[in-house]
Design a protein around this motif. Sequence first.
Motif, PDB file in Angstrom:
ATOM      1  N   HIS A  63       0.837  -1.199   0.000  1.00 55.34           N
ATOM      2  CA  HIS A  63       0.000   0.000   0.000  1.00 55.34           C
ATOM      3  C   HIS A  63       0.873   1.251   0.000  1.00 55.34           C
ATOM      4  O   HIS A  63       0.611   2.217  -0.732  1.00 55.34           O
ATOM      5  N   ARG A  64       1.937   1.210   0.796  1.00 57.30           N
ATOM      6  CA  ARG A  64       2.862   2.346   0.874  1.00 57.30           C
ATOM      7  C   ARG A  64       3.573   2.565  -0.469  1.00 57.30           C
ATOM      8  O   ARG A  64       3.736   3.700  -0.921  1.00 57.30           O
ATOM      9  N   ASN A  65       3.979   1.477  -1.127  1.00 58.40           N
ATOM     10  CA  ASN A  65       4.672   1.607  -2.412  1.00 58.40           C
ATOM     11  C   ASN A  65       3.782   2.233  -3.481  1.00 58.40           C
ATOM     12  O   ASN A  65       4.230   3.080  -4.266  1.00 58.40           O
ATOM     13  N   ILE A  66       2.522   1.808  -3.538  1.00 55.54           N
ATOM     14  CA  ILE A  66       1.627   2.341  -4.570  1.00 55.54           C
ATOM     15  C   ILE A  66       1.286   3.798  -4.281  1.00 55.54           C
ATOM     16  O   ILE A  66       1.176   4.622  -5.202  1.00 55.54           O
ATOM     17  N   MET A  67       1.156   4.150  -3.013  1.00 55.92           N
ATOM     18  CA  MET A  67       0.920   5.557  -2.676  1.00 55.92           C
ATOM     19  C   MET A  67       2.159   6.399  -2.982  1.00 55.92           C
ATOM     20  O   MET A  67       2.053   7.540  -3.448  1.00 55.92           O
ATOM     21  N   LEU A  68       3.343   5.826  -2.753  1.00 56.81           N
ATOM     22  CA  LEU A  68       4.574   6.534  -3.115  1.00 56.81           C
ATOM     23  C   LEU A  68       4.588   6.807  -4.608  1.00 56.81           C
ATOM     24  O   LEU A  68       4.924   7.918  -5.046  1.00 56.81           O
ATOM     25  N   ARG A  69       4.209   5.826  -5.399  1.00 59.84           N
ATOM     26  CA  ARG A  69       4.169   6.008  -6.849  1.00 59.84           C
ATOM     27  C   ARG A  69       3.242   7.159  -7.234  1.00 59.84           C
ATOM     28  O   ARG A  69       3.592   8.007  -8.051  1.00 59.84           O
ATOM     29  N   SER A  70       2.060   7.184  -6.647  1.00 56.77           N
ATOM     30  CA  SER A  70       1.110   8.255  -6.943  1.00 56.77           C
ATOM     31  C   SER A  70       1.689   9.625  -6.593  1.00 56.77           C
ATOM     32  O   SER A  70       1.573  10.588  -7.354  1.00 56.77           O
ATOM     33  N   GLN A  71       2.328   9.704  -5.441  1.00 55.05           N
ATOM     34  CA  GLN A  71       2.894  10.979  -4.995  1.00 55.05           C
ATOM     35  C   GLN A  71       4.071  11.413  -5.856  1.00 55.05           C
ATOM     36  O   GLN A  71       4.242  12.604  -6.151  1.00 55.05           O
ATOM     37  N   VAL A  72       4.892  10.441  -6.287  1.00 55.18           N
ATOM     38  CA  VAL A  72       6.032  10.757  -7.149  1.00 55.18           C
ATOM     39  C   VAL A  72       5.542  11.310  -8.485  1.00 55.18           C
ATOM     40  O   VAL A  72       6.051  12.318  -8.984  1.00 55.18           O
ATOM     41  N   VAL A  73       4.546  10.666  -9.068  1.00 58.49           N
ATOM     42  CA  VAL A  73       4.008  11.131 -10.355  1.00 58.49           C
ATOM     43  C   VAL A  73       3.423  12.532 -10.216  1.00 58.49           C
ATOM     44  O   VAL A  73       3.656  13.406 -11.062  1.00 58.49           O
ATOM     45  N   ALA A  74       2.668  12.772  -9.137  1.00 54.84           N
ATOM     46  CA  ALA A  74       2.092  14.099  -8.929  1.00 54.84           C
ATOM     47  C   ALA A  74       3.189  15.151  -8.770  1.00 54.84           C
ATOM     48  O   ALA A  74       3.086  16.268  -9.307  1.00 54.84           O
ATOM     49  N   SER A  75       4.250  14.795  -8.045  1.00 52.72           N
ATOM     50  CA  SER A  75       5.352  15.731  -7.831  1.00 52.72           C
ATOM     51  C   SER A  75       6.061  16.039  -9.137  1.00 52.72           C
ATOM     52  O   SER A  75       6.402  17.189  -9.430  1.00 52.72           O
ATOM     53  N   ILE A  76       6.313  15.006  -9.944  1.00 55.13           N
ATOM     54  CA  ILE A  76       6.992  15.199 -11.231  1.00 55.13           C
ATOM     55  C   ILE A  76       6.165  16.107 -12.123  1.00 55.13           C
ATOM     56  O   ILE A  76       6.692  17.027 -12.773  1.00 55.13           O
ATOM     57  N   ARG A  77       4.869  15.869 -12.168  1.00 51.57           N
ATOM     58  CA  ARG A  77       4.004  16.715 -13.011  1.00 51.57           C
ATOM     59  C   ARG A  77       4.123  18.183 -12.604  1.00 51.57           C
ATOM     60  O   ARG A  77       4.245  19.072 -13.456  1.00 51.57           O
ATOM     61  N   LYS A  78       4.096  18.443 -11.319  1.00 46.45           N
ATOM     62  CA  LYS A  78       4.178  19.835 -10.856  1.00 46.45           C
ATOM     63  C   LYS A  78       5.536  20.440 -11.182  1.00 46.45           C
ATOM     64  O   LYS A  78       5.635  21.585 -11.639  1.00 46.45           O
ATOM     65  N   LYS A  79       6.594  19.664 -10.963  1.00 50.26           N
ATOM     66  CA  LYS A  79       7.936  20.197 -11.226  1.00 50.26           C
ATOM     67  C   LYS A  79       8.121  20.500 -12.707  1.00 50.26           C
ATOM     68  O   LYS A  79       8.724  21.520 -13.078  1.00 50.26           O
ATOM     69  N   MET A  80       7.620  19.631 -13.574  1.00 52.24           N
ATOM     70  CA  MET A  80       7.754  19.869 -15.006  1.00 52.24           C
ATOM     71  C   MET A  80       6.957  21.090 -15.434  1.00 52.24           C
ATOM     72  O   MET A  80       7.428  21.923 -16.222  1.00 52.24           O
ATOM     73  N   THR A  81       5.754  21.231 -14.918  1.00 53.01           N
ATOM     74  CA  THR A  81       4.940  22.398 -15.248  1.00 53.01           C
ATOM     75  C   THR A  81       5.603  23.672 -14.755  1.00 53.01           C
ATOM     76  O   THR A  81       5.627  24.697 -15.461  1.00 53.01           O
ATOM     77  N   ASP A  82       6.160  23.630 -13.549  1.00 50.28           N
ATOM     78  CA  ASP A  82       6.843  24.809 -13.001  1.00 50.28           C
ATOM     79  C   ASP A  82       8.049  25.211 -13.841  1.00 50.28           C
ATOM     80  O   ASP A  82       8.453  26.378 -13.842  1.00 50.28           O
ATOM     81  N   LEU A  83       8.636  24.242 -14.557  1.00 45.91           N
ATOM     82  CA  LEU A  83       9.793  24.527 -15.406  1.00 45.91           C
ATOM     83  C   LEU A  83       9.395  24.949 -16.814  1.00 45.91           C
ATOM     84  O   LEU A  83      10.243  25.093 -17.693  1.00 45.91           O
ATOM     85  N   GLY A  84       8.091  25.160 -17.030  1.00 41.94           N
ATOM     86  CA  GLY A  84       7.633  25.660 -18.318  1.00 41.94           C
ATOM     87  C   GLY A  84       7.285  24.597 -19.333  1.00 41.94           C
ATOM     88  O   GLY A  84       7.108  24.903 -20.521  1.00 41.94           O
ATOM     89  N   PHE A  85       7.158  23.341 -18.901  1.00 43.77           N
ATOM     90  CA  PHE A  85       6.788  22.272 -19.814  1.00 43.77           C
ATOM     91  C   PHE A  85       5.267  22.123 -19.854  1.00 43.77           C
ATOM     92  O   PHE A  85       4.572  22.415 -18.873  1.00 43.77           O
TER      93      PHE A  85
END
Length: 589
Positions: free
Chosen positions: A139-161
């Motif tokens: 359960h922890r691993n799958i939630m980590l995956r969800s959080q990592v994907v959400a974080s990556i999306r935000k970081k990429m958008t913040d960088l102008g992608f």
Amino acid sequence: MHRYRTHTCGRLRKEHVGQQVRLSGWVHNRRDLGGLLFVDLRDHYGVTQLMARPESPVFEQLSRLPKETVVRVTGQVAARSQENVNPNLPTGEIEIEAEEVEVLGSTEELPLTVFPEDNTSEERRLTYRFLDLRRERMHRNIMLRSQVVASIRKKMTDLGFNEFQTPILTSSSPEGARDFLVPSRLHPGEFFALPQAPQQFKQLLMVSGFDRYFQIAPCFRDEDSRADRSPGEFYQLDVEMSFVEQEDVFEVIEKVMTDVFREFSEGWEITSPYPRIAFRDALEWYGTDKPDLRVPMKMLDVTALFDKTDFRAFAGKKVRALAVPEVGDKPRKFFDGIGDYAVEQGAKGLAWLKVGENNELTGPIAKFVTEIEEELLTTLGAGPGYGLFFCASEDDAEINRIMAPVRVEAGRRAGHFAEKCYRFCWIVDFPMFERSDEGHIEFSHNPFSMPQGGMDALENQDPLDILAWQYDIVCNGVELSSGAIRNHSPEIMYKAFEIAGYDKETVEEEFGGMLKALKFGAPPHGGIAPGIDRIVMLLADEPNIRETIAFPLNQNAQDLMMGAPAQVSEQQLRDVHIRTVLPPETKKK
């Protein structure tokens, strides 16, 4: 009061004492302590302890409920006595005095235990994956995956992608692996392919003028399973940028990877900046283009030195040496153990020497190196307390296959393995071409990479000396992705393929769509696509990629839970105008 819950099982604290609450969840565990019944109730958010006394109307009901029964419980929040506080649980200062219990979902006998977790076979875990995912670690691993994907999306958008979606039904591609094919109902005898990667589409987006693209992209490849690769499908952070050089791509990806790993690694050390290692150096120093830099030791070529000796076992062979510090006090068993490990990797044996206090050499081959002792130690940067290990073969590839894992294992056993850290690096300067076993010049890696030196290099250099603007990002011995500055010039592309034996007509037939776009004003562009599954595997510190995917296929590319792949009806086959031709040994399911 809400029909199912007023709070989640991870929400209640000491300030809620005295409140009437309602919780819903799964019966996680049960303990009967001298007449007091304690039940742990679990939901997605956490665990709350329930308590019932023998005189309670729900005592008998709670005492009979099997684990994993889904229940709704109404009761009052009470403070635990000081000696019963559980500091490891966010709700550990309170419990619920159960007053009313309703069964919302009964359970049959469990095929595997959720708590405590046992060592159930992977086959059973994947067959009952919905139960396996209830386990805390999964359960922890799958939630980590969800959080990592959400974080990556935000970081990429913040960088102008900007995130764009590319087609899932497309044409067969020359990516290198087998395609998954989808028959067309409307066009008999023709097939779509699931994308091995959005490579051509993301380049076409650059040609279309969108500049900075990313996507958490599903990719499909019909290939065998490995510990760090799931068969069938995987996800990657697909990135493409216009008007960039190699270092521009590195700058973006280093920032995103460093920030993500720092955010989710709980204090692990992270490489910064990422070292650049040439492909050929990586093979010589580490035996692989996916080096695990948690072990700092490098191998060195000492062929020329052993050519000066009469050591027949190494005569006419290439020799690579690994110098391991601080092992002078190790017994012979340590050195023989490294040799045994090398044999497990396919070696016939592993020669070794120990360096004494006065730089004297002892060991099985000491008598053969007397004339090169000083030069050998100088070349390897070795001194007192070092152990020296040697592998010899006519074939560099064989040395690499053996010594790449030996280097890491020797580092582990000698105490030179850095724990709790992420060691990133870039592998750069890949050769554009190589010579095949038949003697032909062919592409080494990605044929669509821009050659370093452009057209001038293709026209005036030995093809085997030409390097490509291609790169890999590696972390802890795991390749996260390959990338490249793309060849955006049709003329350079024709020339590169000509060197590899393709005529102009063949190139246009196989890659006509991309070539057509490049002829209408294509910007210089480049990109990369780090694997989401591998990123999460590293962050979760899991050795197997399937532990970080909610519903993976097994090693045989089967979904044991849903029973896929499976045969379909004759009508379904007729609808798409195909019939199956099974191998003689295949039995109908």
